[in-house]
Scaffold this active site. Structure first.
Site, PDB file in Angstrom:
ATOM      1  N   ASP A   1       0.824  -1.204   0.000  1.00 40.62           N
ATOM      2  CA  ASP A   1       0.000   0.000   0.000  1.00 40.62           C
ATOM      3  C   ASP A   1       0.855   1.248   0.000  1.00 40.62           C
ATOM      4  O   ASP A   1       2.059   1.202   0.062  1.00 40.62           O
ATOM      5  CB  ASP A   1      -0.829   0.029   1.285  1.00 40.62           C
ATOM      6  CG  ASP A   1      -2.116  -0.743   1.138  1.00 40.62           C
ATOM      7  OD1 ASP A   1      -2.609  -0.836   0.013  1.00 40.62           O
ATOM      8  OD2 ASP A   1      -2.609  -1.230   2.160  1.00 40.62           O
TER       9      ASP A   1
ATOM     10  N   LYS B   1      -3.574   3.170  -2.348  1.00 40.53           N
ATOM     11  CA  LYS B   1      -4.660   4.087  -2.660  1.00 40.53           C
ATOM     12  C   LYS B   1      -4.327   5.452  -2.093  1.00 40.53           C
ATOM     13  O   LYS B   1      -3.671   5.562  -1.076  1.00 40.53           O
ATOM     14  CB  LYS B   1      -5.964   3.621  -2.015  1.00 40.53           C
ATOM     15  CG  LYS B   1      -6.346   2.228  -2.357  1.00 40.53           C
ATOM     16  CD  LYS B   1      -7.610   1.881  -1.596  1.00 40.53           C
ATOM     17  CE  LYS B   1      -7.782   0.394  -1.469  1.00 40.53           C
ATOM     18  NZ  LYS B   1      -7.188  -0.161  -0.265  1.00 40.53           N
TER      19      LYS B   1
ATOM     20  N   MET C   1      -7.922   9.026   9.118  1.00 43.36           N
ATOM     21  CA  MET C   1      -8.574   9.471   7.878  1.00 43.36           C
ATOM     22  C   MET C   1      -9.537  10.626   8.180  1.00 43.36           C
ATOM     23  O   MET C   1     -10.625  10.704   7.627  1.00 43.36           O
ATOM     24  CB  MET C   1      -9.346   8.301   7.233  1.00 43.36           C
ATOM     25  CG  MET C   1      -8.445   7.150   6.842  1.00 43.36           C
ATOM     26  SD  MET C   1      -9.339   5.726   6.199  1.00 43.36           S
ATOM     27  CE  MET C   1      -9.898   4.954   7.710  1.00 43.36           C
TER      28      MET C   1
HETATM   29  N1  SAH Z   1      -4.138   0.138   9.496  1.00 39.63           N
HETATM   30  C1  SAH Z   1      -3.619   1.480   9.688  1.00 39.63           C
HETATM   31  C2  SAH Z   1      -4.662   2.538   9.391  1.00 39.63           C
HETATM   32  C3  SAH Z   1      -5.172   2.516   7.980  1.00 39.63           C
HETATM   33  S1  SAH Z   1      -6.250   3.854   7.626  1.00 39.63           S
HETATM   34  C4  SAH Z   1      -3.051   1.605  11.088  1.00 39.63           C
HETATM   35  O1  SAH Z   1      -3.273   0.732  11.934  1.00 39.63           O
HETATM   36  O2  SAH Z   1      -2.323   2.571  11.327  1.00 39.63           O
HETATM   37  C5  SAH Z   1      -5.124   5.061   6.999  1.00 39.63           C
HETATM   38  C6  SAH Z   1      -4.990   6.202   7.971  1.00 39.63           C
HETATM   39  O3  SAH Z   1      -4.090   5.875   9.011  1.00 39.63           O
HETATM   40  C7  SAH Z   1      -4.429   7.467   7.378  1.00 39.63           C
HETATM   41  O4  SAH Z   1      -5.392   8.225   6.666  1.00 39.63           O
HETATM   42  C8  SAH Z   1      -3.986   8.190   8.628  1.00 39.63           C
HETATM   43  O5  SAH Z   1      -5.072   8.713   9.333  1.00 39.63           O
HETATM   44  C9  SAH Z   1      -3.427   7.043   9.451  1.00 39.63           C
HETATM   45  N2  SAH Z   1      -1.979   6.855   9.282  1.00 39.63           N
HETATM   46  C10 SAH Z   1      -1.354   5.709   8.951  1.00 39.63           C
HETATM   47  N3  SAH Z   1      -0.020   5.873   8.960  1.00 39.63           N
HETATM   48  C11 SAH Z   1       0.213   7.162   9.303  1.00 39.63           C
HETATM   49  C12 SAH Z   1       1.380   7.936   9.493  1.00 39.63           C
HETATM   50  N4  SAH Z   1       2.593   7.424   9.329  1.00 39.63           N
HETATM   51  N5  SAH Z   1       1.225   9.233   9.873  1.00 39.63           N
HETATM   52  C13 SAH Z   1       0.016   9.763  10.056  1.00 39.63           C
HETATM   53  N6  SAH Z   1      -1.123   9.073   9.866  1.00 39.63           N
HETATM   54  C14 SAH Z   1      -1.032   7.786   9.519  1.00 39.63           C
END
Ligand code: SAH
Length: 352
Positions: A129, A151, A262
């Site tokens: 991803d 995405k 998000m």
């Molecule tokens: N499975 C992931 C979340 C997926 S949804 C988890 O557990 O972290 C995707 C969202 O995760 C992004 O839109 C943002 O809100 C957050 N996100 C993931 N990695 C990030 C990062 N390095 N910095 C800031 N936000 C992050």
């Protein structure tokens, strides 16, 4: 000389001739890996082919004996000794396909689990991803085919159903498939749907947890999602769609930390809705963008100033929104928090 471990990682073998022995199926992983490391790979699928490889053998740096169950290869150690070529033995690639969901963590290479690294090292194909440790996938999965299904918000490059179909098809071909996801696979990662698709296809599937951004990204700027006497619970919510009034009422009434993933596009509705439902407008809040990258930035403001502050700073996804008194706790001692990764030095902060 014999050794059991395959060459993996950053070893470079360009200019070297490697002879891989074993059936095509059993040896596929070794062949792909040595090719990806730059070696000129010659193969012998059955022992009788070895005789024709004499010219290659005279230039070979390495013979790889893949254990494909054929006792006819037993002469390889003697041959290697005689030719003074190093011999490594390797297990056969599995006959049957598997799918492993790997939680890649928030993007920092050191925050990928050991189990995740092992799964990547053995992968035939990796679907990855936009988030997670994408920059080093090639290094962690040498020899795997890398497929970007990432995405960006509002722009679905590969639809979810198609990702699932591709994963299943690869595994049904007998490949070891890794689905690398940002954070934890089961936190808004659609990991559950992918497991469902594999189960429906009768494929063995394993899920390896990852460090979720919902806890680690606040943590990296010194915000603990719980803190004794301040917050004894935290709620992680998706802001992908605006919250309903019911949801806002419950969130505002919980009295704990609210973490929204998000949540940048819907921030105005979230903030207005929480205040309307009784959350103190002076509640400290933060938007932390691009956690664990060298452009990480946090914007901190009281809830009633947050939308303005985020707009002025042009906050953008990916970002974690944190609302709750823990944001102020972190501000008192964030300099003391150890940061993982080299990026820490160049981080920006702003406060409204
Ligand atoms: N499975 C992931 C979340 C997926 S949804 C988890 O557990 O972290 C995707 C969202 O995760 C992004 O839109 C943002 O809100 C957050 N996100 C993931 N990695 C990030 C990062 N390095 N910095 C800031 N936000 C992050």
């Amino acid at each position: 000389m014999t050794a059991n471990a395959p060459f993996i990682g950053t070893t470079q073998l360009s200019g070297h001739v490697v002879v891989v022995c074993g059936t095509q199926r059993a040896a596929r992983r070794a062949v792909a890996r040595y090719r990806s490391l730059g070696a000129a790979v010659t193969t012998a699928v059955v022992p009788s082919e070895m005789a024709a490889l004499s010219p290659a053998l005279s230039r070979a740096s390495l013979i790889v004996a893949v254990d494909d169950g054929n006792p006819g290869w037993d002469f390889l150690p003697a041959l290697a000794r005689e030719r003074r070529v190093m011999l490594v033995q390797e297990e056969a690639a599995p006959e049957h396909g598997t799918v492993t969901l790997v939680g890649g963590g928030p993007g920092e290479a050191d925050l990928l689990t050991v189990a995740g690294r092992k799964a990547l090292a053995q992968a035939d194909v990796v679907y990855y991803d936009r988030l997670g440790p994408v920059g080093i996938v090639g290094e962690l999965a040498p020899g795997a085919e890398l497929i970007d299904v990432g995405k960006t918000p509002g722009h679905h490059k590969v639809p979810q159903g198609r990702i699932q179909d591709m994963m299943v098809a690869s595994a049904l071909e007998g490949k070891s498939v890794v689905r690398l996801k940002g954070g934890d696979p089961f936190v808004f990662g659609r990991g559950g749907e992918e497991v469902d698709a594999c189960v429906a296809a009768g494929l063995p599937v394993t899920a390896i947890p990852g460090i979720t951004s919902s806890i680690s990204v606040p943590g990296t700027v010194g915000i603990p999602v719980t803190h004794r006497g301040v917050a004894k619970m935290f709620t992680v919510a998706s802001g992908h769609q605006p919250f309903s009034d019911d949801e806002l009422e419950h969130l505002a009434g919980l009295g704990g930390t609210i973490v929204v993933l998000m949540g940048v596009a819907t921030l105005p509705q979230t903030v207005a809705g929480l205040i309307r439902n009784g959350l103190d407008p002076k509640t400290p809040a933060a938007v932390i963008e691009r956690g664990y990258t060298d452009t990480q930035r946090s914007t901190v403001a009281a809830l009633d100033k947050l939308v303005m502050a985020a707009a002025e700073a042009k906050c953008a996804s990916p970002a974690v929104v944190v609302i709750g008194d823990v944001v102020a706790v972190g501000n008192d001692w964030k300099e003391l928090v150890a940061h993982v990764g080299a990026a820490a030095g160049s981080r920006e902060d702003s406060r409204a």
